[in-house]
Each structure stands twice: as C-alpha cells, then as structure tokens.
Design a protein around this motif. Structure first.
Motif, short mmCIF file in Angstrom:
data_model
loop_
_atom_site.label_atom_id
_atom_site.label_comp_id
_atom_site.label_asym_id
_atom_site.label_seq_id
_atom_site.Cartn_x
_atom_site.Cartn_y
_atom_site.Cartn_z
N GLU A 128 81.91 38.73 19.48
CA GLU A 128 81.55 38.38 20.84
C GLU A 128 82.61 38.96 21.76
O GLU A 128 83.80 38.74 21.57
CB GLU A 128 81.49 36.86 20.99
CG GLU A 128 81.03 36.42 22.36
CD GLU A 128 80.93 34.92 22.45
OE1 GLU A 128 79.86 34.38 22.12
OE2 GLU A 128 81.93 34.29 22.84
N ARG A 148 83.88 39.25 25.73
CA ARG A 148 83.77 38.64 27.06
C ARG A 148 84.46 39.55 28.06
O ARG A 148 85.63 39.85 27.92
CB ARG A 148 84.41 37.26 27.07
CG ARG A 148 83.67 36.29 26.18
CD ARG A 148 84.34 34.92 26.16
NE ARG A 148 83.51 33.99 25.43
CZ ARG A 148 82.61 33.20 25.99
NH1 ARG A 148 82.45 33.20 27.29
NH2 ARG A 148 81.89 32.39 25.24
N VAL A 191 79.00 38.35 28.69
CA VAL A 191 79.26 38.09 27.28
C VAL A 191 78.29 38.95 26.46
O VAL A 191 77.08 38.87 26.64
CB VAL A 191 79.07 36.60 26.93
CG1 VAL A 191 79.32 36.37 25.45
CG2 VAL A 191 79.98 35.73 27.78
#
Length: 75
Positions: free
Chosen positions: A25, A27, A60
């Motif tokens: 992930e 960000r 994101v």
C-alpha cells in the motif's frame, strides 16, 4: 526488498518510483486519482494497480509486485 525514490519537477509535479515485492500500500500526500499517473497511464486504469482511493490526507494505491513510476501533478 522495497525500494523507493521521489523527486519534485520544475512544473511542481511529484514523481515517485517504487520497486515492490508481492503487494504494498502506497500513500501519497495531497495526491488524487484524477491527477496521478502510474507508468504513464491514469492511476485508475494502470496495470498493477489493485485498488486506488482517496482519503483526507491524499491518494492510497495498492500495488502488485513490480516496478512503478507514479507522477502526481499539482492541483
């Protein structure tokens, strides 16, 4: 191994490069789906982008294994 780099262009665009194992992930502050490209393709349509959504703090991205160049244009 995870590798990441970033730079800020003269036009204000932020460029990020990621090399990722299975999935990660990412960000990106102040980013949005509309102003982001992954490997020169709009983020929502780019290969390897498993999901993309926006939060109050930015963009994101869930990315599959691979190497990615993400460019976020200024608003």
């Amino acid at each position: 191994m995870i590798r990441s780099e970033w730079s800020l262009g003269d036009d204000g665009a932020a460029s990020y490069e990621f090399e990722l194992p299975p999935t990660a992930e990412v960000r990106l502050p102040r980013g949005s789906i509309a102003n982001a490209a992954v490997n020169n393709v709009p983020a929502a349509q780019a290969a390897g982008v498993l999901s993309a959504h926006e939060t109050e703090s930015g963009l994101v991205l869930e990315l599959g294994s691979g190497t990615y160049r993400v460019v976020v244009q200024p608003h």
